[in-house]
Motif scaffolding. Structure first.
Motif, PDB file in Angstrom:
ATOM      1  N   GLY A  33      85.057  18.560  11.494  1.00 21.97           N
ATOM      2  CA  GLY A  33      85.145  18.872  12.921  1.00 21.97           C
ATOM      3  C   GLY A  33      84.737  17.703  13.796  1.00 21.97           C
ATOM      4  N   ILE A  34      83.745  16.945  13.352  1.00 25.04           N
ATOM      5  CA  ILE A  34      83.305  15.760  14.100  1.00 25.04           C
ATOM      6  C   ILE A  34      84.433  14.738  14.161  1.00 25.04           C
ATOM      7  CG2 ILE A  34      81.755  13.767  14.021  1.00 25.04           C
ATOM      8  CD1 ILE A  34      79.602  15.728  12.901  1.00 25.04           C
ATOM      9  N   VAL A  35      85.060  14.492  13.021  1.00 23.10           N
ATOM     10  CA  VAL A  35      86.165  13.528  12.984  1.00 23.10           C
ATOM     11  C   VAL A  35      87.303  14.003  13.889  1.00 23.10           C
ATOM     12  CG1 VAL A  35      87.940  12.503  11.506  1.00 23.10           C
ATOM     13  CG2 VAL A  35      85.579  12.673  10.694  1.00 23.10           C
ATOM     14  N   ALA A  36      87.662  15.273  13.792  1.00 21.74           N
ATOM     15  CA  ALA A  36      88.752  15.807  14.617  1.00 21.74           C
ATOM     16  C   ALA A  36      88.411  15.717  16.108  1.00 21.74           C
ATOM     17  CB  ALA A  36      89.040  17.255  14.225  1.00 21.74           C
ATOM     18  N   ALA A  37      87.160  16.017  16.462  1.00 21.99           N
ATOM     19  CA  ALA A  37      86.757  15.961  17.870  1.00 21.99           C
ATOM     20  C   ALA A  37      86.811  14.536  18.403  1.00 21.99           C
ATOM     21  CB  ALA A  37      85.353  16.542  18.046  1.00 21.99           C
ATOM     22  N   VAL A  38      86.377  13.572  17.613  1.00 19.90           N
ATOM     23  CA  VAL A  38      86.414  12.171  18.052  1.00 19.90           C
ATOM     24  C   VAL A  38      87.859  11.746  18.317  1.00 19.90           C
ATOM     25  CG1 VAL A  38      86.057   9.785  17.296  1.00 19.90           C
ATOM     26  CG2 VAL A  38      84.245  11.482  16.975  1.00 19.90           C
ATOM     27  N   ILE A  39      88.753  12.066  17.387  1.00 21.57           N
ATOM     28  CA  ILE A  39      90.160  11.689  17.552  1.00 21.57           C
ATOM     29  C   ILE A  39      90.760  12.377  18.774  1.00 21.57           C
ATOM     30  CG2 ILE A  39      92.459  11.857  16.511  1.00 21.57           C
ATOM     31  CD1 ILE A  39      91.001  11.471  13.768  1.00 21.57           C
ATOM     32  N   ALA A  40      90.494  13.679  18.923  1.00 23.00           N
ATOM     33  CA  ALA A  40      91.044  14.418  20.063  1.00 23.00           C
ATOM     34  C   ALA A  40      90.486  13.879  21.378  1.00 23.00           C
ATOM     35  CB  ALA A  40      90.730  15.904  19.927  1.00 23.00           C
ATOM     36  N   ASN A  41      89.209  13.507  21.408  1.00 27.18           N
ATOM     37  CA  ASN A  41      88.604  12.991  22.637  1.00 27.18           C
ATOM     38  C   ASN A  41      89.149  11.620  23.017  1.00 27.18           C
ATOM     39  OD1 ASN A  41      87.003  15.172  23.417  1.00 27.18           O
ATOM     40  ND2 ASN A  41      85.427  14.619  21.926  1.00 27.18           N
ATOM     41  N   VAL A  42      89.534  10.847  22.032  1.00 26.37           N
ATOM     42  CA  VAL A  42      90.133   9.541  22.332  1.00 26.37           C
ATOM     43  C   VAL A  42      91.436   9.726  23.101  1.00 26.37           C
ATOM     44  CG1 VAL A  42      91.277   7.533  21.272  1.00 26.37           C
ATOM     45  CG2 VAL A  42      89.040   8.291  20.429  1.00 26.37           C
ATOM     46  N   PHE A  43      92.184  10.765  22.764  1.00 26.37           N
ATOM     47  CA  PHE A  43      93.504  10.961  23.350  1.00 26.37           C
ATOM     48  C   PHE A  43      93.552  12.054  24.434  1.00 26.37           C
ATOM     49  CE2 PHE A  43      94.326   9.064  19.196  1.00 26.37           C
ATOM     50  CZ  PHE A  43      95.097   7.979  19.593  1.00 26.37           C
ATOM     51  N   ALA A  45      93.191  13.903  28.109  1.00 32.06           N
ATOM     52  CA  ALA A  45      93.466  13.466  29.479  1.00 32.06           C
ATOM     53  C   ALA A  45      92.158  13.310  30.251  1.00 32.06           C
ATOM     54  CB  ALA A  45      94.366  14.484  30.170  1.00 32.06           C
ATOM     55  N   LYS A  46      92.163  12.352  31.163  1.00 29.08           N
ATOM     56  CA  LYS A  46      90.970  12.148  31.997  1.00 29.08           C
ATOM     57  C   LYS A  46      90.691  13.401  32.803  1.00 29.08           C
ATOM     58  CE  LYS A  46      91.069   7.177  32.508  1.00 29.08           C
ATOM     59  NZ  LYS A  46      90.050   6.896  31.554  1.00 29.08           N
ATOM     60  N   GLY A  47      89.414  13.698  32.928  1.00 30.70           N
ATOM     61  CA  GLY A  47      89.002  14.852  33.715  1.00 30.70           C
ATOM     62  C   GLY A  47      89.032  16.174  32.946  1.00 30.70           C
ATOM     63  N   THR A  48      89.474  16.152  31.705  1.00 28.96           N
ATOM     64  CA  THR A  48      89.469  17.390  30.911  1.00 28.96           C
ATOM     65  C   THR A  48      88.178  17.479  30.111  1.00 28.96           C
ATOM     66  OG1 THR A  48      90.610  16.335  29.072  1.00 28.96           O
ATOM     67  CG2 THR A  48      91.990  17.466  30.698  1.00 28.96           C
ATOM     68  N   LYS A  49      87.841  18.678  29.739  1.00 27.63           N
ATOM     69  CA  LYS A  49      86.610  18.932  28.996  1.00 27.63           C
ATOM     70  C   LYS A  49      86.690  18.268  27.622  1.00 27.63           C
ATOM     71  CE  LYS A  49      84.081  22.809  26.977  1.00 27.63           C
ATOM     72  NZ  LYS A  49      84.426  22.631  25.579  1.00 27.63           N
ATOM     73  N   ALA A  50      85.575  17.657  27.237  1.00 18.06           N
ATOM     74  CA  ALA A  50      85.516  17.002  25.925  1.00 18.06           C
ATOM     75  C   ALA A  50      85.520  18.047  24.821  1.00 18.06           C
ATOM     76  CB  ALA A  50      84.254  16.148  25.829  1.00 18.06           C
ATOM     77  N   TYR A  51      86.178  17.713  23.732  1.00 23.37           N
ATOM     78  CA  TYR A  51      86.196  18.586  22.568  1.00 23.37           C
ATOM     79  C   TYR A  51      84.883  18.480  21.811  1.00 23.37           C
ATOM     80  CZ  TYR A  51      91.232  19.015  23.193  1.00 23.37           C
ATOM     81  OH  TYR A  51      92.474  19.270  23.691  1.00 23.37           O
ATOM     82  N   GLU A  52      84.492  19.552  21.164  1.00 28.49           N
ATOM     83  CA  GLU A  52      83.318  19.568  20.306  1.00 28.49           C
ATOM     84  C   GLU A  52      83.762  19.855  18.884  1.00 28.49           C
ATOM     85  OE1 GLU A  52      80.234  22.157  21.624  1.00 28.49           O
ATOM     86  OE2 GLU A  52      80.537  21.672  23.731  1.00 28.49           O
ATOM     87  N   PRO A  53      82.960  19.476  17.899  1.00 29.28           N
ATOM     88  CA  PRO A  53      83.339  19.749  16.514  1.00 29.28           C
ATOM     89  C   PRO A  53      83.678  21.219  16.252  1.00 29.28           C
ATOM     90  CG  PRO A  53      81.469  18.279  16.564  1.00 29.28           C
ATOM     91  CD  PRO A  53      81.714  18.720  17.984  1.00 29.28           C
ATOM     92  N   TYR A  54      82.945  22.116  16.908  1.00 31.20           N
ATOM     93  CA  TYR A  54      83.155  23.548  16.685  1.00 31.20           C
ATOM     94  C   TYR A  54      84.506  24.031  17.211  1.00 31.20           C
ATOM     95  CZ  TYR A  54      78.314  23.609  15.293  1.00 31.20           C
ATOM     96  OH  TYR A  54      77.137  23.360  14.637  1.00 31.20           O
ATOM     97  N   ASP A  55      85.129  23.250  18.108  1.00 29.40           N
ATOM     98  CA  ASP A  55      86.462  23.614  18.589  1.00 29.40           C
ATOM     99  C   ASP A  55      87.491  23.550  17.467  1.00 29.40           C
ATOM    100  OD1 ASP A  55      85.557  23.979  21.202  1.00 29.40           O
ATOM    101  OD2 ASP A  55      85.887  21.865  21.711  1.00 29.40           O
ATOM    102  N   PHE A  56      87.170  22.838  16.403  1.00 29.96           N
ATOM    103  CA  PHE A  56      88.088  22.668  15.283  1.00 29.96           C
ATOM    104  C   PHE A  56      87.631  23.436  14.049  1.00 29.96           C
ATOM    105  CE2 PHE A  56      88.433  19.141  18.153  1.00 29.96           C
ATOM    106  CZ  PHE A  56      89.800  19.050  18.333  1.00 29.96           C
ATOM    107  N   MET A  57      86.717  24.348  14.256  1.00 27.68           N
ATOM    108  CA  MET A  57      86.165  25.141  13.159  1.00 27.68           C
ATOM    109  C   MET A  57      86.269  26.624  13.514  1.00 27.68           C
ATOM    110  SD  MET A  57      82.835  22.697  12.715  1.00 27.68           S
ATOM    111  CE  MET A  57      82.070  23.689  11.467  1.00 27.68           C
TER     112      MET A  57
END
Length: 94
Positions: A33-43, A45-57
């Protein structure tokens, strides 16, 4: 652990083994989940809520506890009963 060692476990020992495995699986899921969140946060959109590891679990959400229904508890009890019957049959056959 051999099959014989598994069958010789007491219920508390078996429960501890299952709990340890569950915790190992949760840690592995968190790492993914950490890896997925980092990748998703890199891509993202500006101003959107950051992903957390639990979003992918989806099976492990923070602050959520899912209680077993009585039907699920009954199913677990039936499995344990069947395991005890099989163990008794094996011991009787020695």
């Amino acid at each position: 652990m051999s099959e014989e060692e598994l069958w010789n476990l007491t219920l508390p020992e078996f429960n501890a083994l299952v709990e340890r495995k569950r915790e190992q699986d949760e840690r592995a899921d968190l790492r993914a989940g950490i890896v997925a969140a980092v990748i998703a946060n890199v891509f993202r959109a500006k101003g959107t809520k950051a992903y957390e590891p639990y979003d992918f679990m989806p099976t492990l959400r923070r602050h959520e506890t899912k209680r077993q229904t009585w039907q699920q508890q009954l199913a677990v009890a039936m499995v344990i009963t069947e395991m005890a019957k099989i163990k008794a049959q094996k011991e009787g056959g020695k």
